[in-house]
Design a protein around this motif. Sequence first.
Motif, PDB file in Angstrom:
ATOM      1  N   ARG A   1      40.760  41.303  34.443  1.00 14.88           N
ATOM      2  CA  ARG A   1      39.680  41.748  35.331  1.00 14.88           C
ATOM      3  C   ARG A   1      40.172  42.883  36.228  1.00 14.88           C
ATOM      4  O   ARG A   1      39.466  43.872  36.441  1.00 14.88           O
ATOM      5  N   MET A   2      41.394  42.762  36.736  1.00 16.33           N
ATOM      6  CA  MET A   2      41.975  43.801  37.587  1.00 16.33           C
ATOM      7  C   MET A   2      42.090  45.114  36.806  1.00 16.33           C
ATOM      8  O   MET A   2      41.699  46.179  37.295  1.00 16.33           O
ATOM      9  N   TYR A   3      42.599  45.050  35.591  1.00 17.22           N
ATOM     10  CA  TYR A   3      42.773  46.256  34.766  1.00 17.22           C
ATOM     11  C   TYR A   3      41.419  46.919  34.514  1.00 17.22           C
ATOM     12  O   TYR A   3      41.303  48.138  34.588  1.00 17.22           O
TER      13      TYR A   3
ATOM     14  N   PRO B   1      45.160  52.442  34.750  1.00 14.04           N
ATOM     15  CA  PRO B   1      46.618  52.585  34.868  1.00 14.04           C
ATOM     16  C   PRO B   1      47.274  52.392  33.498  1.00 14.04           C
ATOM     17  O   PRO B   1      46.660  51.873  32.567  1.00 14.04           O
ATOM     18  N   GLN B   2      48.525  52.818  33.404  1.00 15.41           N
ATOM     19  CA  GLN B   2      49.278  52.558  32.188  1.00 15.41           C
ATOM     20  C   GLN B   2      49.498  51.053  32.096  1.00 15.41           C
ATOM     21  O   GLN B   2      49.872  50.401  33.076  1.00 15.41           O
ATOM     22  N   ILE B   3      49.267  50.525  30.909  1.00 15.79           N
ATOM     23  CA  ILE B   3      49.403  49.083  30.727  1.00 15.79           C
ATOM     24  C   ILE B   3      50.826  48.638  31.019  1.00 15.79           C
ATOM     25  O   ILE B   3      51.051  47.620  31.684  1.00 15.79           O
ATOM     26  N   LYS B   4      51.785  49.420  30.566  1.00 18.28           N
ATOM     27  CA  LYS B   4      53.183  49.037  30.760  1.00 18.28           C
ATOM     28  C   LYS B   4      53.528  48.962  32.244  1.00 18.28           C
ATOM     29  O   LYS B   4      54.158  48.004  32.703  1.00 18.28           O
TER      30      LYS B   4
ATOM     31  N   LEU C   1      45.999  30.566  31.995  1.00 14.15           N
ATOM     32  CA  LEU C   1      44.744  31.222  31.642  1.00 14.15           C
ATOM     33  C   LEU C   1      44.142  31.950  32.845  1.00 14.15           C
ATOM     34  O   LEU C   1      43.619  33.052  32.712  1.00 14.15           O
ATOM     35  N   GLU C   2      44.260  31.350  34.016  1.00 16.47           N
ATOM     36  CA  GLU C   2      43.720  31.978  35.229  1.00 16.47           C
ATOM     37  C   GLU C   2      44.398  33.318  35.495  1.00 16.47           C
ATOM     38  O   GLU C   2      43.747  34.300  35.860  1.00 16.47           O
ATOM     39  N   LEU C   3      45.713  33.368  35.298  1.00 17.17           N
ATOM     40  CA  LEU C   3      46.444  34.627  35.495  1.00 17.17           C
ATOM     41  C   LEU C   3      45.960  35.671  34.503  1.00 17.17           C
ATOM     42  O   LEU C   3      45.726  36.825  34.873  1.00 17.17           O
ATOM     43  N   ARG C   4      45.811  35.274  33.255  1.00 16.68           N
ATOM     44  CA  ARG C   4      45.343  36.217  32.232  1.00 16.68           C
ATOM     45  C   ARG C   4      43.996  36.821  32.624  1.00 16.68           C
ATOM     46  O   ARG C   4      43.805  38.039  32.557  1.00 16.68           O
ATOM     47  N   GLU C   5      43.077  35.951  33.016  1.00 13.33           N
ATOM     48  CA  GLU C   5      41.740  36.429  33.365  1.00 13.33           C
ATOM     49  C   GLU C   5      41.766  37.372  34.565  1.00 13.33           C
ATOM     50  O   GLU C   5      41.087  38.399  34.563  1.00 13.33           O
ATOM     51  N   ARG C   6      42.553  37.020  35.580  1.00 15.98           N
ATOM     52  CA  ARG C   6      42.629  37.876  36.777  1.00 15.98           C
ATOM     53  C   ARG C   6      43.238  39.231  36.457  1.00 15.98           C
ATOM     54  O   ARG C   6      42.756  40.265  36.921  1.00 15.98           O
ATOM     55  N   VAL C   7      44.296  39.238  35.662  1.00 21.42           N
ATOM     56  CA  VAL C   7      44.980  40.489  35.327  1.00 21.42           C
ATOM     57  C   VAL C   7      44.060  41.392  34.518  1.00 21.42           C
ATOM     58  O   VAL C   7      43.968  42.599  34.773  1.00 21.42           O
TER      59      VAL C   7
END
Length: 106
Positions: free
Chosen positions: A17-19, A26-29, A9-15
């Motif tokens: 937030r970064m996006y 940026p392109q999601i892919k 879950l922490e990775l999901r939230e950071r990613v």
Amino acid sequence: MAASRRYPLELRERVVRMYRTIEPKPQIKRLAVDLGVHPEALRTWIRQAEADAGERGDRLTTGEREELAALRRENVQLKRANEVLRTASAFSPRSSTRPGPGDGAP
């Protein structure tokens, strides 16, 4: 029983937030490949974050999803209870408020 999550879950939230903070977007892919996550997983996380922030009307928020799941579980339990009561009532004698023959009725 909840399915195990491939990404913490922490990775999901950071990613997400970064996006959301990078400009231009940026392109999601490409971002997903750079971060080592599946592009569709990242796309889903971003859409859910947008729904939770009120930026999307086409998806349920996380709170709404949780409420819907709880209501569905409750609905299943109530249906089971109704079925048990229906089955039990088939075996119980029917009572009547009207006196029958021989009950002292004139």
